[in-house]
Each structure stands twice: as C-alpha cells, then as structure tokens.
Scaffold this motif. Structure first.
Motif, PDB file in Angstrom:
ATOM      1  N   LEU A 167      94.253  19.369  21.065  1.00 43.92           N
ATOM      2  CA  LEU A 167      94.592  18.074  20.472  1.00 43.92           C
ATOM      3  C   LEU A 167      95.332  18.303  19.165  1.00 43.92           C
ATOM      4  O   LEU A 167      94.857  19.026  18.288  1.00 43.92           O
ATOM      5  CB  LEU A 167      93.327  17.258  20.193  1.00 43.92           C
ATOM      6  N   ARG A 168      96.506  17.679  19.058  1.00 41.10           N
ATOM      7  CA  ARG A 168      97.264  17.745  17.806  1.00 41.10           C
ATOM      8  C   ARG A 168      97.699  16.340  17.444  1.00 41.10           C
ATOM      9  O   ARG A 168      98.273  15.644  18.276  1.00 41.10           O
ATOM     10  CB  ARG A 168      98.536  18.587  17.982  1.00 41.10           C
ATOM     11  N   THR A 169      97.417  15.951  16.219  1.00 40.74           N
ATOM     12  CA  THR A 169      97.823  14.587  15.848  1.00 40.74           C
ATOM     13  C   THR A 169      98.971  14.587  14.844  1.00 40.74           C
ATOM     14  O   THR A 169      99.426  13.527  14.442  1.00 40.74           O
ATOM     15  CB  THR A 169      96.650  13.779  15.265  1.00 40.74           C
ATOM     16  N   TRP A 206     107.709  27.879  26.178  1.00 45.31           N
ATOM     17  CA  TRP A 206     106.727  28.972  26.045  1.00 45.31           C
ATOM     18  C   TRP A 206     106.916  29.628  24.699  1.00 45.31           C
ATOM     19  O   TRP A 206     108.052  29.756  24.216  1.00 45.31           O
ATOM     20  CB  TRP A 206     106.932  29.991  27.165  1.00 45.31           C
ATOM     21  N   ASN A 207     105.804  30.044  24.141  1.00 41.17           N
ATOM     22  CA  ASN A 207     105.846  30.689  22.836  1.00 41.17           C
ATOM     23  C   ASN A 207     105.029  31.975  22.886  1.00 41.17           C
ATOM     24  O   ASN A 207     103.837  31.928  23.155  1.00 41.17           O
ATOM     25  CB  ASN A 207     105.247  29.715  21.799  1.00 41.17           C
ATOM     26  N   ASP A 208     105.684  33.098  22.669  1.00 43.45           N
ATOM     27  CA  ASP A 208     104.968  34.382  22.613  1.00 43.45           C
ATOM     28  C   ASP A 208     104.819  34.777  21.149  1.00 43.45           C
ATOM     29  O   ASP A 208     105.813  35.066  20.472  1.00 43.45           O
ATOM     30  CB  ASP A 208     105.744  35.484  23.359  1.00 43.45           C
ATOM     31  N   VAL A 213      98.781  39.846  21.092  1.00 39.96           N
ATOM     32  CA  VAL A 213      99.770  38.913  21.629  1.00 39.96           C
ATOM     33  C   VAL A 213      99.039  37.621  21.963  1.00 39.96           C
ATOM     34  O   VAL A 213      97.948  37.649  22.530  1.00 39.96           O
ATOM     35  CB  VAL A 213     100.444  39.478  22.905  1.00 39.96           C
ATOM     36  N   ASP A 214      99.663  36.500  21.593  1.00 40.94           N
ATOM     37  CA  ASP A 214      99.084  35.185  21.877  1.00 40.94           C
ATOM     38  C   ASP A 214     100.202  34.333  22.443  1.00 40.94           C
ATOM     39  O   ASP A 214     101.167  34.054  21.737  1.00 40.94           O
ATOM     40  CB  ASP A 214      98.563  34.591  20.558  1.00 40.94           C
ATOM     41  N   THR A 215     100.105  33.946  23.703  1.00 43.01           N
ATOM     42  CA  THR A 215     101.192  33.113  24.221  1.00 43.01           C
ATOM     43  C   THR A 215     100.674  31.736  24.593  1.00 43.01           C
ATOM     44  O   THR A 215      99.489  31.575  24.917  1.00 43.01           O
ATOM     45  CB  THR A 215     101.903  33.733  25.455  1.00 43.01           C
TER      46      THR A 215
HETATM   47  N1  SER Z   1      99.506  29.765  19.379  1.00 41.55           N
HETATM   48  C1  SER Z   1     100.824  29.586  19.898  1.00 41.55           C
HETATM   49  C2  SER Z   1     101.176  28.130  20.076  1.00 41.55           C
HETATM   50  O1  SER Z   1     100.335  27.301  19.981  1.00 41.55           O
HETATM   51  C3  SER Z   1     100.952  30.294  21.204  1.00 41.55           C
HETATM   52  O2  SER Z   1      99.812  30.115  21.979  1.00 41.55           O
HETATM   53  O3  SER Z   1     102.298  27.812  20.306  1.00 41.55           O
END
Ligand code: SER
Length: 592
Positions: free
Chosen positions: A68-70, A207-209, A230-232
């Motif tokens: 959730l992002r506001t 997508w975000n790597d 790594v966090d994608t």
């Molecule tokens: N943390 C990064 C994002 O939210 C990739 O998972 O975009």
C-alpha cells in the motif's frame, strides 16, 4: 493471452526453477517496524534479512506481496496508479548479483516460454552516479551484452534510479528499471523529448532491479552493507495491463468485475471517479482484512480517508444509497481464492464499511451543503483556514477532501491558516481542560467528581450513537450539573437523546471500573484514546479508562479526579440540549 493468474504462476515458476524459495505475502501492517505505517514494497518484510540475518528459506526468495502506497493518491484514476497493489519480487540475500538478476529479468520478459514481450519495445535505465555512489557501468555492460542498443538505455540520478530505504534508515542502493513502450504518441505537454521517465504515458515502468549495497544511517550517510543483495519488484497490475494489451489497469481481469459493478450502480458514469472508487475500495478491503480499523489516527486515518474518498466519488457518479459494503463483497469474491482470509473476514469487512458509510453520510450531507454555500459566493477565490477548519471539525471532512473539492472549483485553500486554526483550537481545548482540571481540584466534592466521570461516559455515548465526529468543545461542571459542548451539525432528535441517556445508564448499571494509566502519547494514540494530545508534554500522559481491560467503553486523556466505579453515579438524566454556535451543541445533565 496471459492474464493476471497466469502471470503470477509463471513468475513463481520461473524463479522457482532458478532456485528461489516461495514465501507468502506478509500482512499490510508491518510487524515490529515502527518506521512506516504500511508495507510499501516486497522487500519491506525482508529488511532484517537484507541486513544480514539468515532467512530460514534460504538465500533466494520469490513472492507476491500485498503493498500500500498513498503518496501517489492524487494520481489514482489515471491509467496506471494504485494505492493498494501486488508486487512480484525476487531476492538474492548475499547470493547472486547484477549479472544473474538482469539476465533473468530479460529472459522472463522476452522469452517465448515466459512472457514473450518484444525486446525491441523494452527500454532500460541505469544509475548515472553521484557523490554517494558511482555510475553503474556494470549494469550498462550487462544490458549491452543482452543486445539492448545504446539508444534504449537511459541514465538518471538518485531521483529515479535509486531505491530505498523504505523508512528513514535501512538498506538501499542503485537500481536498473525496465520500461515497456506502449506505442502511444508522446504528449507534447510533457516536453519536446520523450524518454522512459517522461509522464506522457508512452512508457510504462514494469520492473525494478535494485542492487542493495548500502545501509542509510540516521545521520544521512551511506555505509556499505556487509552483504550485497538484489531486490526486484514488478507491479502485477501494470504487467497484466501490458500482457492483456489494455489501456489501463482498470480494464484488466483484476478490476473488470468491480468496474462493471460500479458502472451498473452509477446514474451518471465517468471513468475516472469509478477508478478511484475501485482502487480505494480494494485497498480498504485488504486493510480491514489485515486488522486496520477506521479511526482518526495513523493507519486508521489512512483507511478512513480512503473510505471517505470512495464515498465522495460515489456521489459524483450519483450512486444511490449505501453502496460500499456490498461492493466490497465483489472484491472479496475476486480475491478470495488467492487470499482465503478475505473470505473468512467478508462479513466483518462489509459491516465495518457500511458502518463508516453511515457515519460519514450523516455529516457529509451537511458539509457538502456548507461547502457549496461557500463556493457559490460571488467573487470567492479562496477557502479560508477557518472555513476549512470548520468543515473538518464539524463535518468530519478530512482536510484533503476540502482541498480536492476546492480544486474542482478552481478555488484555493489556505492550508497554513487551517493548520493555525487547528493549533489554536487545540490550545483552547487544552486551556479548557486545564480549567476543568483546576475546577476539579478546587472542588473535589464527591458530587463534582461523579459528574466529571459522567461527562466521560456521556462523550463516549455520544460518539457511539452519533459518530466519531463528536469531540469535546468545552466542559463546565458544578456540584449540581454537568455542561458539555461538542461538535455535531444538527439538533439531536428525541430518539438520539434517549439512546445516549440509556447507554450511559446501562454503563452505570454495569458498575464498570475506572482505571487511570500513564503512558506515552504514542501509546495513548494507538489505544484510540480521545482528548487533547499535547505535543509539548510528550513524555507521559494520563488516561482514564472505563470498562474491562481491552474492551473499555471510554478512553480519554484527562487529569482527573474520577470515581473508581461508575455504579456510584446513580441515574443519569439529560435536562437540556441546545445549540451553542454553528456545528456545536450543548448538553446539560444531572445525576439523580
Ligand atoms: N523495492 C523496489 C521497488 O519497490 C524493488 O522491489 O520498486
């Protein structure tokens, strides 16, 4: 065509084949993390492991995480923004690094066996470098080796190609993002030149790597992490939109039944408002299922704001009657096979939403009328701080709703003035409380003390019968009677008065215990205590609680004194109800 269900399946399968263990979605409310209100990304529940703690499932993980992002709430209603969304993610905890991450991303996106997107329509971005970290030439080299030509590789600074931390401190690092070119024309209003981060809608970030190599410390500096991760993250809604070849996420299988339902309820349909309702309601359903309750503070306030916005947009579509409680069941139906807890909580969700809607409708009507009256005045260009404050205080309008309504009419709102009025009001109420406190001290007779406790019961009863917009505006107690002023837009009916009186008497007959507890302001807020939160004395506050622990009928910040058992009060009787000023009512009551 690949739909959202198949996308989930393929993602988990692909990374499963690459040695990743599947982990379940964590709840939206973070466990043991005071730095944020909600889970905002798939990496969030993994912070301890990104900082080096071993994860029981291993070093390669994959999940579909509720988020959730506001911060983008104003954008909701366009083609691609959501508050609640699901994020597909894969992680390396000190295991593989950039080469594998980017190569696998590329394979998953373009291979015919997986998503089969046209590689010529994929653009990528990398971190350009600054004083904290160097240009990411490694990623650049990997993209080139995968055959991405230089004209489809773009470089940006921290504002675009850096991720984290999710709170003030924590793991973070440069990232490399992938964008899909939709084929839509560039809109010149966004500037002459189009590029992946242009907001014209031609490109959609998919997508975000993130390459997590730093830990941001409280002093603002970046220290290298012991373990490189790594966090994608891939937004499920956006990727589904691309795979289903739709113009907006609201046309995908994730939203279609909800959107149709909203359309069928509307008597004056327009897409953008319907999208806001669909988004907010979906968010509210998942929040309630994860235990958030609408309130005036923190998580509860975010939930309340989402619900109230959805209801208000329902009005612009001229939806008749109460609607969100039923509509929520459509969300439950759509998601229950993936999230069985929604099914279990369906009744609670629907009930809570309907309850909120009833409360809000009571005040919304009056507030909207009041707003219209102001907005229609000749030559008006601005809503003053005091006016915005009155809408907030008397009609329960979150400030943001006044702002939005004003914007629709091309009016400005004096935000500074609003904040100032709020502050003044808090001071006045504090002064009132001090007075009451002093009064209590000066006259600690048994009768006065009893009436003081009765005042707490009265406020709790008013809030239960009329709604949480009821707040103390003033109080005066003598040994003969109590006088209590509170926010409420209209005269109380005979029936409402009787209900309030009966409720207080019911509590008296239950002989509830009165307890005093000292706690921090934050604890009191978390507990849902009402009253004056004095920021200056943040250390400890005194809270009076009436009723059994965990199921208190009244929780109020107060200096006392009070009786120890409400059975001592006798019979409570309301002798008068009248107006004090617009939006403020007064009750006089006695104990017999
Ligand atoms: N943390 C990064 C994002 O939210 C990739 O998972 O975009």
């Amino acid at each position: 065509m690949i739909n959202s269900l198949e996308l989930r399946k393929k993602y988990l399968e692909f990374f499963g084949q690459k040695g990743h263990a599947r982990i379940p979605s964590a709840p939206l409310v973070p466990e043991n993390d005071p730095t944020v209100l909600f889970i905002t990304a798939g990496m969030h529940p993994l912070v301890p492991y990104l900082l080096g703690q071993p994860h029981p499932a291993g070093k390669r993980l994959v999940s579909v995480q509720k988020c959730l992002r506001t911060d983008d709430i104003e954008e909701v209603g366009d083609a691609t923004h959501n508050t609640f969304f699901e994020m597909l993610g894969n992680w390396s905890l000190g295991d593989y690094w950039k080469k594998e991450a980017l190569e696998w991303s590329w394979e998953f996106l373009t291979s015919k066996e997986w998503l089969g997107l046209d590689g010529a329509r994929i653009y990528v971005t990398i971190f350009a470098g600054d004083q904290d970290a160097p240009r990411d030439t490694e990623s650049l080299g990997i993209w080139r080796s995968l055959g991405v030509p230089p004209e489809r590789i773009f470089e940006y600074g921290k504002d675009k190609n850096w991720w984290g931390p999710a709170g003030e401190t924590g793991p973070c690092g440069p990232d490399s993002e992938m964008f899909f070119e939709t084929g839509r024309e560039h809109d010149v209003k966004f500037g002459e030149k189009c590029h992946p981060n242009c907001d014209c809608g031609r490109f959609v970030e998919v997508w975000n790597d993130v390459f997590m190599q730093y830990n941001k410390k409280a002093d603002g500096t970046f220290e290298p992490l012991k373990q490189k991760n790594v966090d994608t993250g891939m937004g499920l809604e956006r990727m589904t939109m691309i795979l289903e070849d739709k113009e907006s996420i609201y046309q995908t299988d994730l939203f279609i039944s909800l959107m149709e339902e909203i359309k069928s309820l509307s008597t004056r349909y327009h897409e953008r408002s319907a999208r806001v309702i669909a988004d907010h309601l979906r968010a509210a359903v998942f929040l309630i299922a994860d235990g958030v309750v609408p309130s005036n503070v923190e998580r509860g306030y975010v939930l309340r704001r989402l619900i109230r916005r959805a209801i208000r947009y329902g009005r612009t579509l001229e939806i008749k009657g109460r609607f969100i409680g039923d509509l929520a069941l459509t969300v439950v139906k759509d998601y229950q096979s993936l999230y069985p807890q929604l099914k279990a909580a369906a009744e609670k969700i629907s009930r809570q939403l309907t309850g909120e809607e009833e409360k809000f409708n009571q005040t919304l009507e009056g507030g909207l009328k009041e707003f219209e009256k102001l907005a229609r005045e000749e030559g008006r260009k601005k809503i003053s701080g005091g006016e915005a404050f009155r809408l907030y205080e008397t009609y329960g309008f979150p400030f943001e709703i006044t702002q939005e309504l004003a914007k629709e009419r091309g009016l400005e709102v004096d935000e500074m003035g609003f904040r100032e009025s709020l502050r003044k009001h808090q001071e006045l109420s504090r002064a009132g409380a001090v007075e009451r406190f002093r009064g209590g001290l000066a006259d600690q007779s048994e009768e006065t003390t009893k009436l003081h406790t009765a005042t707490h019961l009265l406020q709790a009863a008013l809030r239960e019968v009329l709604g949480p917009h009821v707040y103390q505006k003033g109080s005066n107690i003598t040994s003969e009677r109590l006088r209590f002023d509170f926010s409420h837009p209209q005269k109380l009916t005979e029936e409402e008065l009787k209900k309030v009186e009966d409720l207080v008497n019911q509590k008296i007959s239950q002989d509830l215990v009165v307890r005093r507890e000292e706690m921090t302001r934050a604890e009191a807020e978390r507990l849902g205590a009402i009253g004056l939160f004095d920021e200056k004395y943040a250390a400890k506050v005194s809270v009076y609680l009436i009723g059994p622990k965990g199921a208190e009928f009244s929780k109020e910040l107060c200096g006392g004194p009070h009786v120890d058992q409400v059975g001592k009060l006798g019979r409570f009787k309301i002798v008068k109800e009248e107006a004090v000023s617009a939006g403020v009512r007064r009750i006089k009551a006695i104990l017999e």
